[in-house]
Each structure stands twice: as structure tokens, then as C-alpha cells.
Design an enzyme around this catalytic site. Structure first.
Site, short mmCIF file in Angstrom:
data_model
loop_
_atom_site.label_atom_id
_atom_site.label_comp_id
_atom_site.label_asym_id
_atom_site.label_seq_id
_atom_site.Cartn_x
_atom_site.Cartn_y
_atom_site.Cartn_z
N ASP A 80 -11.04 13.50 16.43
CA ASP A 80 -12.46 13.44 16.08
C ASP A 80 -12.74 13.87 14.64
OD1 ASP A 80 -15.22 13.40 15.97
OD2 ASP A 80 -15.44 14.07 18.03
N THR A 128 -4.14 5.33 18.49
CA THR A 128 -3.00 5.52 19.39
C THR A 128 -3.30 6.64 20.38
OG1 THR A 128 -1.47 4.82 17.65
CG2 THR A 128 -0.54 6.06 19.49
N ASP A 185 -16.42 19.97 12.47
CA ASP A 185 -16.86 20.19 13.86
C ASP A 185 -15.88 21.14 14.54
OD1 ASP A 185 -17.66 20.15 16.48
OD2 ASP A 185 -17.80 17.97 16.63
N SER A 219 -21.05 13.64 23.31
CA SER A 219 -22.46 13.45 22.98
C SER A 219 -22.76 12.06 22.43
CB SER A 219 -22.91 14.51 21.97
OG SER A 219 -22.11 14.45 20.81
#
Length: 441
Positions: free
Chosen positions: A309, A248, A290, A142
Site C-alpha cells: 500500500d 504479484t 500511512d 476504506s
């Protein structure tokens, strides 16, 4: 439901100007309104009297919304993702399925827009620093898309590049999506959603700050340095900016692909995630909130879980773990009044909440305790807790005399709990949840 084509990611430019994005919302609303007129005329001809909500919440309209949000990307798509996860049980199954496409798919930037974005952020000679840079993204979401690259000094990197204009459009996107939700009639007009909208904007601005995410990436690498079952990619600050995050590259497969893995391995992976969840709440006081499954990958060679993330990472107040500890202790001891007091202290309801709604909330909490009460492995794939919770939530959610928004920290944490539960159910895991919780009580 008629057959629909699978979502296919395309190289579509991200509308970055405020007017361009507003025009997309206007076109979406216009298309939906046109569809409502046609559907309404058909139903009136059949002697039916449909409500505005009935006409708006149709698969055809949801498909229009999904396609437009996928092209807009940014906060508009992010809010659509949250709607599909958090409000999925409030929507008809067809709509939840269509909006659910937003959780996994997004269009990517065409190469000319990507090249222009990198020229702006790294300078025109940026390619001199790489021996190889793939312009085909390995993921598109998104707020940004991810590319693999090899530097001239031998590093193998995954580079997340933010879409142009995303940060600047957050506030207006959230307002526009909220307007569409109000039009739908899903939310009562008396509900004050301004605090939630303000928090959504704040959270999305934080997620669009890749410098901040890089700091949390590095922090979780430190916190989990003693946990060999997890991999957190290393941050590469020399290639990172507020809109580019370099880390990485770690090879792995989607965690959902473990549905066909041996039962023992599925149990182990879900046990790791639940154990991490408890450490985040009670030990770290820092949680990646999330629950998107794409944030977890699995390395079949080392059998380690890859964590990705950290944009939605949230620090909790110092008193929060102790309050939740009291809640869990009261629940496991069968102290219903202690549970009531703890839920009130957290902010799930207050003294003005009708007694019947307090009792419903207490009953719902009792359901969530079932995996913890069991002195053995809880079978996530063979129980009806989620269905009973959904039904109770639907019942209280349709009561116009109880619309209460708990504190945002609690909402984000509950969202993460729900996401881990969904993944455990998807993998049909059997986990001794009580044994994982007890060290923290």
C-alpha cells in the site's frame, strides 16, 4: 463497558451516489441526535447538566458512527481511521476502541456490484484472461478491496479494486465528517481547519489514483532493490487502471502476529522499519506515510518484511531532510536554543506563540529524543515515553490560546513516526535507535 459484538465483514453495496451518501450522513446525524435527547433527558432526571460534547461523545454514538462509516467506506471511513489513530488520545478510551475497529475492518462489495465494476473497467470478457479469480476478497479496506487471481499465463496476482464512486465522493465526505467533528465540540470554533481539510482532500484524491500508487510501488521496488530484508510486490501494468492495481501476490502473515516471536526476531523487524523510516526521510526524500499495521506483512519462510500500500506516499521538499538533520543534531547536543530555532524553521510554532507553549513543545521534543540519546537498545515495551507525550499533548491541546497546525509534510511524517513507535511498542522490541540514526547525521 457493555459487551459488543466483533465487527464482521459483510457483502454490502457501497453507496456511490452523492445523494445516497448524504442520506447516510443524515441518518447518522439523526440517530446521534435522537440518542443525545434520550441520554440528556436521563441525565437531567438525575440532576446532572451535561454538555453537548458529553452527550455526543458516548460509546453508543461512536458505535453508530463506526457502523455507518464502515458501510460508506471511501473518504468517510478513511477520515474515521485517521481520527482513531491521530485523535485517539483526545478521546475517551471506549470511543478510541470503537473507532479503532475502522483501522482493520471494512465491509466488502457484494459479488454483483464487484462484477459490474470489473465489467466497466476491464470489459465484459475480462474473465477470459484468468484461469482462476476468487470473488471472496482477501482484504477489504476504506478505498478498495483485494482479490487473489491466477492469469492464464501463470501469474499469481493480488488485485486491488476501488469501490465505485469513492473518488467522486471525497470532497463531500471530508466536509461531512468535519461537520460531525465540529458538532462534537472537540475542535474550538476559532480553529481554522480549512487548510487541513483541503490537504486531506488532496491526499485522499491521490490515494484514490491507483496509477499513481502503481508508480510509487515500482519506485520503492527500485529503491529497495539493494535491501534483501524487504519484499515489494511487482507491479503488473497490463491489469492496472486508475481504479485497479494489480501486483504479484506475496504470501505472508500480519506483522502484529510476531508478538509471540522470539525477542531477537521482533527486535530485527522493528529495526528494519526504523532504519527504513530514516532512509525515507534522509535518503529517498520519499515516504509511505500511512502507519496502518496492515501495510506490513511478514514471510516466516524467508524472514523478510513485505511492504504494501503506497497510496499515501509523499515526496518531501529538498530542504526538509537538512532541516530535520539540524533539529536532531541540536537535540542530541543538548542545544535547546538550536532546537527552538529548528522547530520554528520547520513550522511547529512561530514568533507569536506564547513562550510557555514553546517550552512545552521543546519538552515534548526532548521526550521523543530518549530512544536516540540511549547508547544501546531502547526498550519500546517497557517505558512511559508515549504516556508522557500524550499527557503533554493533552495539556497543550486543551489550551485555547495555542491551536497551531504545523506544515502538512510534517504532520504526515509525524503520523508515520507515531505509527512505527506504536508497532514497536506492540511487539515489545528492543532496538538501538541511535545506531540506526547516526549514519544519516
Amino acid at each position: 463497558m457493555p459487551h459488543r459484538k466483533k465487527f464482521q465483514s459483510k457483502g454490502l453495496a457501497v453507496p456511490s451516489g452523492r445523494l445516497a451518501r448524504l442520506a447516510r450522513f443524515g441518518g447518522m446525524a439523526g440517530g446521534i441526535a435522537g440518542g443525545m435527547l434520550v441520554d440528556g433527558a436521563k441525565q437531567f432526571a438525575q440532576g446532572k447538566r451535561p454538555t453537548v460534547s458529553d452527550l455526543l461523545l458516548t460509546p453508543a454514538n461512536a458505535m453508530k458512527v463506526t457502523h455507518q462509516l464502515a458501510q460508506l467506506r471511501g473518504a468517510a471511513m478513511k477520515v474515521g481511521q485517521l481520527m482513531s489513530m491521530d485523535a485517539g488520545d483526545m478521546l475517551p478510551p471506549e470511543l478510541a476502541e470503537i473507532l479503532g475497529a475502522l483501522r482493520a475492518d471494512a465491509h466488502h462489495m457484494p459479488q454483483n456490484q464487484l462484477q459490474a465494476a470489473l465489467n466497466l473497467r476491464w470489459g465484459k470478457n475480462w474473465q477470459d484472461r484468468f484461469s482462476e479469480f476468487s470473488f471472496t476478497p482477501i482484504a477489504a479496506a476504506s478505498i478498495g478491496q483485494v482479490h487473489r487471481a491466477q492469469t492464464k499465463d501463470g501469474r499469481d496476482l493480488a488485485i486491488k479494486i476501488q469501490y465505485p464512486g469513492v473518488a467522486a465522493s471525497i470532497d463531500s465526505d471530508v466536509n461531512n465528517v468535519a461537520s460531525l467533528m465540529r458538532m462534537s465540540g472537540v475542535l474550538p470554533k476559532t480553529l481554522d481547519i480549512m487548510p487541513m481539510l483541503a490537504e486531506a482532500k488532496r491526499q485522499l484524491h491521490e490515494e484514490a489514483d491507483y496509477k499513481r500508487e502503481g508508480q510509487y510501488l515500482a519506485r520503492f521496488a527500485e529503491l529497495l532493490a539493494d535491501s534483501p530484508d524487504f519484499i515489494v510486490p511487482a507491479l503488473h501494468e497490463d491489469f492496472s487502471t486508475p481504479t485497479i492495481l494489480a501486483m504479484t501476490y506475496v504470501e505472508g502473515v500480519p506483522v502484529e502476529s510476531l508478538v509471540d516471536a522470539p525477542q531477537e526476531e521482533r527486535d530485527r523487524i522493528v529495526g528494519l522499519l526504523i532504519g527504513l523510516l530514516f532512509r525515507e526521510l534522509f535518503e529517498f526524500q520519499l515516504m509511505q506515510t500511512d502507519p496502518n499495521f496492515a501495510n506490513y506483512r511478514y514471510d516466516p519462510q524467508t524472514r523478510r518484511l513485505i511492504l504494501l500500500d503506497f497510496g499515501a506516499t509523499r515526496a518531501f521538499p529538498a530542504e526538509m531532510p537538512q532541516t530535520y538533520r539540524k533539529l536532531m543534531q541540536a537535540g542530541l547536543a543538548g542545544d535547546r536554543e538550536g532546537v527552538r530555532a529548528a522547530l520554528m524553521e520547520i513550522g511547529f510554532f512561530d514568533d507569536t506563540t506564547l513562550r510557555k507553549h514553546q517550552e512545552t513543545m521543546l519538552d515534548m521534543f526532548e521526550m521523543t529524543l530518549e530512544p536516540l540519546r540511549l547508547k544501546g537498545a531502547f526498550d519500546f515495551g517497557n517505558n512511559d515515553v508515549a504516556i508522557r507525550l500524550r499527557d503533554a499533548g493533552m495539556e497543550i491541546g486543551t489550551s485555547r490560546d495555542f491551536w497551531h497546525i504545523p506544515p502538512m509534510d510534517t504532520l504526515f511524517m509525524q503520523r508515520k513516526f507515531g505509527g512505527v513507535y506504536m508497532l514497536a511498542s506492540r511487539l515489545k522490541a528492543r532496538v538501538n535507535v541511535r545506531a540506526l540514526m547516526e549514519p544519516h547525521l
